[in-house]
Scaffold this motif. Structure first.
Motif, PDB file in Angstrom:
ATOM      1  N   GLU A 242      -2.823  -5.502   2.595  1.00  7.89           N
ATOM      2  CA  GLU A 242      -3.140  -4.561   3.677  1.00  7.89           C
ATOM      3  C   GLU A 242      -4.188  -3.570   3.231  1.00  7.89           C
ATOM      4  O   GLU A 242      -5.091  -3.218   3.992  1.00  7.89           O
ATOM      5  N   ASN A 243      -4.042  -3.125   2.021  1.00  8.10           N
ATOM      6  CA  ASN A 243      -5.021  -2.169   1.512  1.00  8.10           C
ATOM      7  C   ASN A 243      -6.422  -2.769   1.533  1.00  8.10           C
ATOM      8  O   ASN A 243      -7.376  -2.147   1.966  1.00  8.10           O
ATOM      9  N   LEU A 244      -6.528  -4.022   1.094  1.00  7.06           N
ATOM     10  CA  LEU A 244      -7.855  -4.631   1.020  1.00  7.06           C
ATOM     11  C   LEU A 244      -8.400  -4.922   2.407  1.00  7.06           C
ATOM     12  O   LEU A 244      -9.590  -4.767   2.662  1.00  7.06           O
ATOM     13  N   GLU A 245      -7.505  -5.332   3.302  1.00  6.51           N
ATOM     14  CA  GLU A 245      -7.984  -5.609   4.657  1.00  6.51           C
ATOM     15  C   GLU A 245      -8.370  -4.321   5.368  1.00  6.51           C
ATOM     16  O   GLU A 245      -9.288  -4.294   6.168  1.00  6.51           O
ATOM     17  N   GLY A 246      -7.638  -3.262   5.085  1.00  4.30           N
ATOM     18  CA  GLY A 246      -7.916  -2.003   5.771  1.00  4.30           C
ATOM     19  C   GLY A 246      -8.723  -1.059   4.922  1.00  4.30           C
ATOM     20  O   GLY A 246      -8.628   0.150   5.071  1.00  4.30           O
ATOM     21  N   ILE A 247      -9.526  -1.623   4.032  1.00  2.00           N
ATOM     22  CA  ILE A 247     -10.207  -0.789   3.039  1.00  2.00           C
ATOM     23  C   ILE A 247     -11.061   0.300   3.685  1.00  2.00           C
ATOM     24  O   ILE A 247     -11.203   1.394   3.149  1.00  2.00           O
ATOM     25  N   ARG A 248     -11.587   0.015   4.881  1.00  2.00           N
ATOM     26  CA  ARG A 248     -12.427   1.034   5.524  1.00  2.00           C
ATOM     27  C   ARG A 248     -11.607   2.250   5.942  1.00  2.00           C
ATOM     28  O   ARG A 248     -12.078   3.386   5.862  1.00  2.00           O
ATOM     29  N   ILE A 249     -10.413   1.977   6.411  1.00  2.08           N
ATOM     30  CA  ILE A 249      -9.546   3.095   6.785  1.00  2.08           C
ATOM     31  C   ILE A 249      -9.164   3.875   5.539  1.00  2.08           C
ATOM     32  O   ILE A 249      -9.188   5.107   5.518  1.00  2.08           O
TER      33      ILE A 249
END
Lengths: 640, 629
Positions: A242-249
């Motif tokens: 999740e962290n990598l997928e939501g890295i922009r957030i």
């Protein structure tokens, strides 16, 4: 579309796919844990089905163990001969030594050969079992319905398919057969030793019960901690991905510290568990080895006393000690073996959990093929409810309509109103809980899934791109389509020009390892993909949302020929997509609130009209404003 | 048209991509060198914090091995001093037994120390490695992250770390094996060098066999690994695309294809197993031969009284154990190769450069008025291909500016630069009068909040998601924020209210609801500047209304930079900047732009609900000739 996806169904036989207890999905999918032994026995039973391989493996194991156990006797004899205690002259002793040496060499060779056969056959059974499980698992995942896949993480399923099959396979070829070998060694050894010297034999084997007891204890402790560790690692996986997928957030909120803390909490927890496992394993392994050596010391002591007392020869003692040396490796490996058992039962449990599920949606016995005569789709008082902890929640109720070939029904309504659910019910991605859906009078539940899904094409809002050339992706539902038909479909979907503009054209790789397409391009590919199998009923489930209005108009025009003699359903938020439909249903709360043609609905001045005013006709519409502006000049662009 | 994903910045192979793309080809090359000095060196760096423990472990391994070696010697002592025919001595026997007891006690203690220290340190190091990678990924430039599949990174974070685990745990036991092997050789030669040499004469045979065997075996092993990764890849893809598979009725075709792959995998593994197992009878034959030599040569020496009986017995015990380490060392080789590949892949991630760092003298932003200014900014992702060309504009505190323009015109890049996700090529980006490169990234981040086009929610409760990283936000604050954006109603209607667990990325919420939650998150973060990439579609008009209302509440009292796709949003903005091909072509209020009759006027009057996916022809038509995307 979101709320409707959490649907479920209960099957008459077998366990239902539904087990949702409201926890996050990693944990959601876990029934009551089965006793370990049941799982191990089940794996063993599966392995035993490879009868002749198993028979050869076990036969070879027996032979290998026997030959291995002959070695100490030859050693003992050799020692005695060397001492000259058995034979009269040195020449006899020399001859006897040579014989002992040759016998020893011979049995070593035989032992090696049989061990090879045993190992190979063991691995062969394991690999075949792995192959079989892999195919079963793959097929099961393909057949399990949407409600299952809604609930279970894809990553979790992939892990099961990779690591857990591996765990079960390794159990068969190492732990399971190794256990048999160990039992044989101890069993045959017991017989030989006890018949050679009762007291020494008992002493030599005195460590076996202790090791067995520790092994059982270790087994339980490891099994428990293994499961806990697996859970923690799954959570860790979720956090990382999740962290990598939501890295922009993460970047946008400067949440690095927060994210690292979150990671560290779980990671430290998992590490503590991992260390605990190691300590359990290592403590027991070293205690077992110690017990083994203690037994050896006792043999040395009592054996020595017996030699002094003249009861046995030095050769006999050497034989006992040589036998014990043979057991040293297996004792050292007990820990590994137990670990293999623990892993196999955990892996087996996770695997069987999936394999034992019956798809909620499947063919009735002897279901006939769907027979398309005209291609009339009917909804008859259709209801659909999905279950959660608060009970049944009805998301679609009392929907009735009919679409005839060449006609179009448009469906519009707020999100969560049940529009997508309606689309998903037609090809039986979910089953209705009341009423019936029929095609030419045949209930969709009465015909084979394959024929039904061949007849119904659903164009989804988002579709999956497989790592394959564009051509193969378009022809996904009809792998034998030729280039012309593929190009025809992409032309209708207004994608052809784009594809040929790419350097590799239709050979361009898309999907995970290929180029990425924009949302609109993906939707166009999805449309092309659905057109190829030439379904009799076409459902567009908000499938043009990311396509601009002008392109959509061109797609519609191209589709007009294609849909001429098909029943078409268009679900959309954009009124311009469906205002030309023959009938428009306005859905809210799972019910039809308004129905009629565009003109009728606009004239009626209801909810449809309100949306019409908002989308197409705000204050007379942008076009109107533009022309007004051309005449007068300034106006007010107030915030809405 | 550019080939860019809907949500991320324009793609293009940045430095990061090249690193991992190269690796992609290497993925299959599993069996490289078994020893890579670079990897080992880096790895030792991770072991350094635990060097005391490792020294203790090595000491324990040595003690363990020595005690192992001592056991046959004690037996030899007992036989030769206490049990020789006609000269038995009980006292010596008891002495030997006591010595044996002591040695095995030390052995057990050393064994436990060795195993426990090695095992727990190995776990510790693996977790350290994973954490280092994860922490590093939090800092590497976004252009790297944009172009690297999450799945590939996850493979490194997990698969490669796991591959190292096996390696680490067996490495120390391999060291033990090696020491044992050397120890046995030394003891054998020490006890009787002639018999020792005779016995060891079989060892070179093993090396000859191995040299012939290895290349063939290696090929078989490589093939086995390759087929495994193919099978797993096929499974993963099918799971991810299972809905499409079912929609398209592909189950049968896919099953056949998969069966073929799985069959290849089975055959390759069986072949590899044949190669692995053929070594077993070899080693056993050599063991048997060595023992036979001890019996014939040693036995004859004993008969001639040229050798003690105990020495011969000790020899037999040593030979029995001698080949165990050799066998496990054979297995080690394969594992080493695998570990080297994994190690390289892990260090590759750690080596991705961090391009954006705080200056040494970077300041904390304290006073901040909320203005944004771009001064002659030129920027791109690929050398020689600027995406923004000499852009200048200023947004006053409290003003809301809508960025409008077709895909690839540079809107997303502008928002990314405002947050310093990337550094400009030329020119300056100023926030509140500070060049973004002169201030600390953390303090810069505290001034800007962002709402992405696709709302991203984490696994956790609604409350956790709204609060996100603001640790001290209580329920009241979260609820207040939800009320502001109009999300409170639907949240309380959820089964668990604010404590409802969200499924994978908020799957149990509608897109509109997820949007509102991400708005609430921005409210809680409470920053002076709001950068918002408006969702393109998939929301119905009612939710649209809710969102528009929420949006205006969100922008109240903040400086707003909005990538706008909806007419209502565009019209609601104080000012509109129209971008085309990396340049500002129009700017002004809605009314001013309508009066000018340029690109904006055309787009607006043609009733485009989205400004995003505009056909090229139209743009060309509006801009006259010359321009292209």
């Amino acid at each position: 579309m979101s709320t409707s996806t959490a649907a479920s169904g209960v099957t008459p036989t077998g366990r239902s796919e539904t087990g949702g207890d409201g926890e996050i999905s990693i944990h959601a999918f876990r029934g009551r844990p089965k006793p370990d032994l049941t799982i191990l026995l089940r794996i063993a039973r599966m392995a035993l089905r490879y009868r002749w391989r198993m028979a050869v493996a076990i036969g070879a194991t027996i032979a290998a163990a026997t030959f291995q156990l002959l070695v100490p006797q030859f050693v003992g004899a050799a020692v005695d001969h060397a001492q000259g205690s058995l034979t009269g002259g040195d020449d006899d002793a020399r001859a006897a030594l040579t014989v002992a040496a040759l016998l020893l060499l011979g049995s070593s060779v035989m032992r090696g050969l049989f061990t090879m056969v045993h190992n190979y056959m063991g691995e062969s059974v394991g690999q075949h079992l792995g192959y079989e499980l892999r195919l079963l698992y793959y097929e099961k995942l393909q057949r399990l319905s949407f409600s299952f896949h809604d609930r279970v993480h894809a990553g979790d399923l992939i892990t099961r398919g990779m690591l857990d099959i591996e765990g079960v396979r390794k159990f068969v070829d190492s732990a399971f057969l190794r256990l048999i070998l160990l039992i044989l060694l101890v069993g045959i050894g017991t017989y030989i030793l006890l018949s050679a010297d009762l007291v020494l034999g008992l002493l030599a084997l005195s460590f076996v019960p202790f090791v067995g007891w520790r092994a059982v204890i270790m087994r339980f402790k490891l099994g428990r901690s293994w499961r806990m560790l697996q859970d923690r690692l799954s959570v860790l996986t979720t956090i990382m991905s999740e962290n990598l997928e939501g890295i922009r957030i993460v970047r946008a909120f400067v949440a690095r510290v927060h994210e690292l803390d979150k990671f560290r909490r779980v990671s430290d927890n998992a590490l503590a568990l991992a260390k605990q496992r190691i300590s359990i394993r290592m403590r027991n392994t070293s205690v077992m080895t110690y017990a083994y050596f203690c037994a050896m010391g006792l043999v040395l002591w009592v054996g020595g006393l017996k030699i002094i007392g003249g009861e046995i020869t030095v050769g006999k003692l050497a034989e006992f000690l040589a036998f014990m040396t043979i057991l040293q490796m297996p004792v050292r490996h007990t820990g590994m073996m137990i670990n293999g058992f623990a892993r196999a039962s955990a892996s087996g449990a996770r695997l069987f959990e999936v394999l034992d599920l019956e798809p909620a949606i499947r063919d009735k016995p002897d279901a006939p093929e769907l027979e398309i005569r005209d291609g009339v789709l009917r909804f008859d008082d259709v209801r659909f409810a999905y279950q959660d902890e608060s009970g049944d929640r009805e998301v679609v109720s009392g929907i009735s309509f009919e679409v005839r070939p060449g006609r179009t029904v448009g469906i519009v309504g707020p999100p969560g109103s049940g529009k997508s659910t309606i689309a998903h019910l037609i090809p039986r991605f979910y089953d209705v809980t009341g009423g019936a859906i029929t095609i030419d009078g045949q209930d969709v539940r009465d015909v084979t899934l394959e024929s039904l899904r061949r007849a119904v094409g659903v164009v989804q809002q988002d579709t999956f791109m497989f790592t394959a050339p564009i051509e193969r992706n378009v022809a996904y539902g009809d792998p034998w389509a030729d280039r012309d038909r593929i190009a025809g479909a992409t032309e209708s979907a207004q994608l052809h020009d784009y594809v040929v503009s790419l350097p590799l054209g239709y050979e361009t790789l898309v999907g995970e390892r290929g180029i990425s397409l924009s949302g609109g391009q993906r939707q166009r590919l999805s449309i092309a993909r659905s057109l190829l199998p030439t379904p009799s009923i076409l459902v567009f489930d908000d499938s043009t949302a990311a396509i601009d209005a002008a392109t959509e108009q061109r797609i519609r025009a191209a589709l007009r020929e294609v849909t001429e003699n098909r029943a078409t359903i268009i679900i959309s938020h954009r009124l311009s997509s469906l205002m030309h439909a023959d009938e428009i249903l306005f859905i809210d709360g799972g019910r039809i609130i308004e129905r009629g043609s565009h003109d009728e609905l606009v004239a009626a001045g209801g909810r449809y009209r309100a949306i019409y005013d908002l989308q197409i006709n705000p204050e007379g519409g942008p076009a109107a404003e533009a022309s007004r502006r051309a005449g007068e000049g300034a106006g007010g662009g107030e915030p809405s | 048209m550019t080939v860019s994903p809907a949500t991320t910045a324009p793609a293009g192979p940045g430095n990061g991509r090249l690193v991992l793309a190269l690796q992609g080809d290497r993925d299959e090359q599993i069996f490289g060198a078994a020893f890579d000095g670079g990897v080992i060196g880096r790895f030792l760096g991770f072991l350094r914090p635990y060097r005391r423990r490792l020294l203790a472990a090595i000491a324990a391994v040595l003690v363990f091995t020595l005690t192992q070696l001592a056991i046959p010697l004690i037996i030899r002592y007992a036989i030769d001093n206490a049990l020789v025919q006609g000269a038995t001595d009980r006292a010596f026997l008891e002495l030997a037994v006591v010595a044996f007891g002591l040695v095995i006690s030390v052995n057990a203690a050393a064994n436990f120390c060795q195993l426990a220290i090695v095992g727990s340190t190995a776990e510790q190091v693996l977790f350290d490695l994973r954490q280092a990678m994860y922490a590093h990924l939090q800092r590497v430039s976004l252009s790297f992250m944009d172009q690297t599949e999450v799945g590939r990174l996850m493979a490194r974070l997990q698969g490669d770390v796991d591959a190292l685990q096996e390696f680490l745990e067996s490495t120390i036991s391999a060291i033990g094996d090696l020491v044992l092997l050397l120890g046995i050789i030394v003891v054998l030669l020490g006890l009787d060098w002639q018999l020792g040499l005779f016995t060891l004469s079989v060892v070179p045979m093993l090396f000859v066999v191995r040299i012939v065997w290895l290349p063939h075996a290696r090929r078989a092993f490589v093939r086995a690994r390759q087929t495994s990764s193919l099978v797993n890849g096929a499974l993963a893809e099918n799971v991810n695309g299972v809905r499409t598979v079912q929609e398209m009725n592909r189950e049968r075709v896919n099953f056949d294809l998969f069966e073929e792959k799985a069959g290849d995998n089975l055959r390759a593994h069986l072949k590899a197993s044949k190669f692995a197992q053929i070594m077993v009878p070899m080693v056993d034959t050599l063991t048997g031969a060595a023992m036979a030599i001890v019996i014939i040569v040693g036995g004859n020496l004993v008969l001639r009284d040229a050798l003690d009986l105990g020495v011969m017995v000790a020899f037999i015990f040593y030979v029995q154990r001698f080949f165990d380490p050799i066998r496990s060392l054979t297995l080690q080789h394969t594992m080493m190769q695998r570990a080297m590949v994994s190690g390289r892949r892990i260090f590759e991630v750690l080596d991705v450069p961090i391009q954006i760092r705080d200056k040494a003298d970077a300041i904390e932003i304290t006073d901040f008025d909320g203005s944004i200014e771009f001064r002659n900014v030129t920027f791109g992702y690929l050398p020689g291909q600027p995406v923004l060309k000499d852009i200048s504009f200023r947004i006053e505190p409290g003003e809301t500016v809508a960025l409008v323009g077709p895909t690839g015109s540079g809107k997303t890049s502008i928002t990314a630069l405002a947050h310093r996700f990337y550094d400009v090529w030329e020119g300056q980006v100023l926030l509140g009068g500070h060049d973004v490169r002169d201030v600390t990234q953390d303090s810069l981040g505290r001034q800007v909040s962002m709402v992405l086009q696709e709302p991203f929610l984490f696994t956790g409760t609604v409350y956790d998601n709204i609060k996100y990283c603001k640790a001290d936000a209580g329920y009241s604050e979260v609820e207040a924020a939800a009320r502001v954006v109009g999300a409170h109603e639907f949240i309380t209607a959820l089964p668990g209210g604010y404590d409802t667990l969200l499924q994978q990325r908020g799957g149990n919420l509608s897109i509109g609801q997820r949007q509102l939650i991400s708005f609430a998150r921005a409210i809680v973060a409470d920053r002076k500047i709001l950068v918002l990439d408006e969702a393109t579609a998939s929301v119905d008009s009612y939710t649209e209304m809710l969102i528009q209302r929420a949006l205006s509440r969100l922008l109240e009292g903040r400086t707003g930079m909005v990538i706008a796709h909806r007419l209502a949003t565009v019209r609601g903005a104080d000012r509109i900047i129209v971008l085309q091909d990396g340049r500002i072509i129009e700017t002004g209020t809605h009314d001013e732009l309508m009066d000018r009759g340029g690109l904006y006027f055309r787009l607006y009057s043609m009733n485009y609900s989205s400004f995003d996916d505009i056909p090229d022809e139209l743009i060309r038509e509006v801009l006259g000739t010359g321009s292209s995307t």
